[in-house]
Design an enzyme around this catalytic site. Sequence first.
Site, PDB file in Angstrom:
ATOM      1  N   GLU A   1       0.724  -1.070   0.131  1.00  0.00           N
ATOM      2  CA  GLU A   1       0.076  -0.019   0.056  1.00  0.00           C
ATOM      3  C   GLU A   1       0.860   1.246  -0.078  1.00  0.00           C
ATOM      4  O   GLU A   1       1.979   1.125   0.451  1.00  0.00           O
ATOM      5  CB  GLU A   1      -0.806   0.109   1.139  1.00  0.00           C
ATOM      6  CG  GLU A   1      -1.855  -1.230   1.285  1.00  0.00           C
ATOM      7  CD  GLU A   1      -2.878  -1.327   2.576  1.00  0.00           C
ATOM      8  OE1 GLU A   1      -2.656  -0.416   3.444  1.00  0.00           O
ATOM      9  OE2 GLU A   1      -3.641  -2.046   2.182  1.00  0.00           O
TER      10      GLU A   1
ATOM     11  N   ALA B   1      -2.275  -9.770  11.746  1.00  0.00           N
ATOM     12  CA  ALA B   1      -2.131 -10.757  10.761  1.00  0.00           C
ATOM     13  C   ALA B   1      -3.396 -11.325  10.513  1.00  0.00           C
ATOM     14  O   ALA B   1      -3.875 -11.991   9.486  1.00  0.00           O
ATOM     15  CB  ALA B   1      -0.798 -11.586  10.888  1.00  0.00           C
TER      16      ALA B   1
ATOM     17  N   GLU C   1       8.109 -17.079  -4.498  1.00  0.00           N
ATOM     18  CA  GLU C   1       8.313 -15.791  -5.139  1.00  0.00           C
ATOM     19  C   GLU C   1       9.636 -15.523  -4.939  1.00  0.00           C
ATOM     20  O   GLU C   1      10.372 -14.747  -5.763  1.00  0.00           O
ATOM     21  CB  GLU C   1       7.200 -14.653  -4.309  1.00  0.00           C
ATOM     22  CG  GLU C   1       7.536 -13.310  -4.934  1.00  0.00           C
ATOM     23  CD  GLU C   1       6.653 -12.127  -4.483  1.00  0.00           C
ATOM     24  OE1 GLU C   1       5.796 -12.446  -3.690  1.00  0.00           O
ATOM     25  OE2 GLU C   1       6.762 -11.164  -4.897  1.00  0.00           O
TER      26      GLU C   1
HETATM   27  C1  FAD Z   1       8.714  -2.461  -9.554  1.00  0.00           C
HETATM   28  C2  FAD Z   1       8.063  -2.728  -8.602  1.00  0.00           C
HETATM   29  C3  FAD Z   1       7.108  -3.870  -8.385  1.00  0.00           C
HETATM   30  C4  FAD Z   1       6.351  -4.269  -7.219  1.00  0.00           C
HETATM   31  N1  FAD Z   1       5.492  -5.456  -7.549  1.00  0.00           N
HETATM   32  C5  FAD Z   1       4.461  -5.500  -6.387  1.00  0.00           C
HETATM   33  C6  FAD Z   1       3.296  -6.264  -6.670  1.00  0.00           C
HETATM   34  O1  FAD Z   1       2.943  -6.942  -7.891  1.00  0.00           O
HETATM   35  N2  FAD Z   1       2.574  -6.448  -5.604  1.00  0.00           N
HETATM   36  C7  FAD Z   1       2.603  -5.920  -4.379  1.00  0.00           C
HETATM   37  O2  FAD Z   1       1.994  -6.026  -3.472  1.00  0.00           O
HETATM   38  N3  FAD Z   1       3.961  -5.197  -4.042  1.00  0.00           N
HETATM   39  C8  FAD Z   1       4.705  -4.843  -5.272  1.00  0.00           C
HETATM   40  N4  FAD Z   1       5.892  -4.026  -5.022  1.00  0.00           N
HETATM   41  C9  FAD Z   1       6.221  -3.361  -3.575  1.00  0.00           C
HETATM   42  C10 FAD Z   1       7.246  -4.265  -2.877  1.00  0.00           C
HETATM   43  O3  FAD Z   1       7.046  -5.521  -2.446  1.00  0.00           O
HETATM   44  C11 FAD Z   1       7.558  -2.840  -2.010  1.00  0.00           C
HETATM   45  O4  FAD Z   1       8.089  -1.939  -2.233  1.00  0.00           O
HETATM   46  C12 FAD Z   1       8.455  -3.770  -0.662  1.00  0.00           C
HETATM   47  O5  FAD Z   1       7.752  -4.978  -0.213  1.00  0.00           O
HETATM   48  C13 FAD Z   1       8.953  -2.873   0.349  1.00  0.00           C
HETATM   49  O6  FAD Z   1       7.752  -2.019   0.941  1.00  0.00           O
HETATM   50  P1  FAD Z   1       7.730  -0.493   1.069  1.00  0.00           P
HETATM   51  O7  FAD Z   1       8.331   0.053  -0.530  1.00  0.00           O
HETATM   52  O8  FAD Z   1       6.344   0.035   1.386  1.00  0.00           O
HETATM   53  O9  FAD Z   1       9.061  -0.305   1.616  1.00  0.00           O
HETATM   54  P2  FAD Z   1       9.035   0.252   3.443  1.00  0.00           P
HETATM   55  O10 FAD Z   1       8.341  -1.162   3.978  1.00  0.00           O
HETATM   56  O11 FAD Z   1       8.510   1.495   3.766  1.00  0.00           O
HETATM   57  O12 FAD Z   1      10.583   0.060   3.763  1.00  0.00           O
HETATM   58  C14 FAD Z   1      11.331   1.196   3.469  1.00  0.00           C
HETATM   59  C15 FAD Z   1      12.737   0.858   3.967  1.00  0.00           C
HETATM   60  O13 FAD Z   1      12.843   0.469   5.340  1.00  0.00           O
HETATM   61  C16 FAD Z   1      13.458  -0.816   5.422  1.00  0.00           C
HETATM   62  N5  FAD Z   1      12.807  -1.450   6.492  1.00  0.00           N
HETATM   63  C17 FAD Z   1      11.346  -1.659   6.654  1.00  0.00           C
HETATM   64  N6  FAD Z   1      11.049  -2.158   7.915  1.00  0.00           N
HETATM   65  C18 FAD Z   1      12.268  -2.247   8.578  1.00  0.00           C
HETATM   66  C19 FAD Z   1      12.667  -2.991   9.786  1.00  0.00           C
HETATM   67  N7  FAD Z   1      11.656  -3.455  10.683  1.00  0.00           N
HETATM   68  N8  FAD Z   1      14.064  -3.042  10.237  1.00  0.00           N
HETATM   69  C20 FAD Z   1      14.920  -2.489   9.070  1.00  0.00           C
HETATM   70  N9  FAD Z   1      14.588  -1.978   7.933  1.00  0.00           N
HETATM   71  C21 FAD Z   1      13.311  -1.524   7.661  1.00  0.00           C
HETATM   72  C22 FAD Z   1      12.984  -1.483   4.164  1.00  0.00           C
HETATM   73  O14 FAD Z   1      13.828  -2.616   4.000  1.00  0.00           O
HETATM   74  C23 FAD Z   1      13.253  -0.495   3.059  1.00  0.00           C
HETATM   75  O15 FAD Z   1      14.498  -0.368   2.810  1.00  0.00           O
HETATM   76  C24 FAD Z   1       6.620  -3.848  -6.158  1.00  0.00           C
HETATM   77  C25 FAD Z   1       7.523  -2.552  -5.969  1.00  0.00           C
HETATM   78  C26 FAD Z   1       8.420  -2.260  -7.060  1.00  0.00           C
HETATM   79  C27 FAD Z   1       9.208  -1.053  -6.967  1.00  0.00           C
END
Ligand code: FAD
Length: 387
Positions: free
Chosen positions: A136, A186, A250
Site C-alpha cells: 500500500e 495478521a 516468489e
Molecule cells: C517495480 C516494483 C514492483 C512491485 N510489484 C509489487 C506487486 O506486484 N505487488 C505488491 O504487493 N507489491 C509490489 N511491489 C512492492 C514491494 O513489494 C515493496 O516496495 C516492498 O515490499 C517494500 O515495501 P515499501 O516500498 O513500502 O518499503 P517500506 O516497507 O516502507 O520500507 C522502506 C525501507 O525500510 C526498510 N525497513 C522496513 N522495515 C524495517 C525494519 N523493521 N528494520 C529495518 N529496516 C526496515 C526496508 O527494507 C526499506 O529499505 C513492487 C515494488 C516495485 C518497486
Amino acid sequence: MTTINTPERRQLRELTRTFMTKEVLPHLDDWERAGEVPRELHATAAKVGLLGIGFPEEVGGSGGDLLDSVVVTEEIIRSGGSSGLVAALFTHGIALPHLVAAAGTGTESAAGDDLVERYVRPTLAGTMIGALAVTEPGGGSDVAGLRTTARRDGDHYLVNGAKAYITSGHRADFVTTAVRTGGPDAGGVSLLVIEKGLPGFTVGRRMEKLGWHCSDTAELSFADVRVPVGNRVGAENTGFFAIMQNFAAERISLATQAYATAQRCVELALGWCRDRETFGRPLASRQLVRHRLAELHTRAEAARSYVLDVATRVTAGEAEMTEVAMAKNTAVAACAEVVDAALQLHGGFGYLRDAEVERHYRDQRILGIGGGTTEIMNEIIAKGMGL
Ligand SMILES: Cc1cc2nc3c(=O)[nH]c(=O)nc-3n(C[C@H](O)[C@H](O)[C@H](O)COP(=O)(O)OP(=O)(O)OC[C@H]3O[C@@H](n4cnc5c(N)ncnc54)[C@H](O)[C@@H]3O)c2cc1C
C-alpha cells in the site's frame, strides 16, 4: 545428472530458448519503450506450454514444480531476456497460487473451484492477466499492518483503500488483493479477487521506474467497491498465512532472476573483453581483467549453486523460510556486484541504452526490494538465529 539437469528439464530449457529467440528478443526493446508486453505474448507463451509451468494440469497448467519454473526463469534471462520480462509475463506466479491452493477446500465462499474456472484457467491459457496487490502507499514490508478494508455487506464486501507499485496492475483483468476483514493484525487479513471495471475501482497511471520498463506498474484505489463474497480466496482472515506460504516461491524466483542476471552479465562482459582492444591488446589478455572476470564468474556460479540447493529443498518441502531469505540475499548481493563490474568493463558503451548490460544494471535494483526487502530478509534470518 543433477535434479536441475534432467533430460526433461533440458528440453524445457530448449523450448524456452526457442520461444525467446522467436517471440521475444526481436521485440523486447520496443516493449521496453512501450512500457508493457503485449497481451498476445501471454497467449503465445500458453500455446507452447510455458505459461502454465509450475501449475497442475487439473487447473489448466502444464504441470511441473518450482524447479521447472526456475529453469524457465534462468533460460529467459540467459538467452537475452530480462527480469522485467519475467515479472510482466509471469505475474500470475504470484497472483494465482492462493486461488489454486484454496480450490476445493469447501469454505463458506465456495470460491475454490469457481475461482479456478473464472480466473486460473483463463490466465494460464493467456486470455486473462492477473496481479497481486499487497503493498500500500503507506507501507509494504509490514504486511500484517495493511489498511485497505473490506466490510461485509450481505453477500458482498465493500472495499476501501489503495495499493501501490502493483506489477501488471495496469493491464490486469483481476487483482488478488489483500484486505482487512478482521482485527488489526495478521489474523485480520483476507484475499479477495477484484475485477477491473467494478464501480469504484480505479487503476492509476502507469508508474515510471528506474528499470523493469517492459513491466507495467500501477497504483490502484478502491472506493466502496462491491466485491461478491464468492470472490474471497479461502476462509475469511486466512489471507496473511496464504501470502506468507507463497513468499517462498516468489523469493526463489527473485533469487533465480538475480543469479541468472549475474551469469548473463558475466557472458556479456566476457564477449566484450575478448573483442575490445586497449593499448593494442584485447582487454581479456590483461591479468587484472582476467582475474576480475574469474571472480565475477565464481560469484555468479556460487549464488546459483546455493539458490538451486535451497530451491530443491523448498520443492521437497524441507527448507525453512530463513534459508529462502539467505538464498535471496546471497543472489541479490552477487548480482549487484557482478552487474556493476560488468558495466564498468564495458566502459562508456556500458552506460548506453544500446548495451544489454545497461538494462540489467537498472533492472537488478528492484530484486533487493520486491518480494521482501534485503533488510526484511535479514530480519527473518536473525529471528531464525534466535535473535
Ligand atoms: C517495480 C516494483 C514492483 C512491485 N510489484 C509489487 C506487486 O506486484 N505487488 C505488491 O504487493 N507489491 C509490489 N511491489 C512492492 C514491494 O513489494 C515493496 O516496495 C516492498 O515490499 C517494500 O515495501 P515499501 O516500498 O513500502 O518499503 P517500506 O516497507 O516502507 O520500507 C522502506 C525501507 O525500510 C526498510 N525497513 C522496513 N522495515 C524495517 C525494519 N523493521 N528494520 C529495518 N529496516 C526496515 C526496508 O527494507 C526499506 O529499505 C513492487 C515494488 C516495485 C518497486
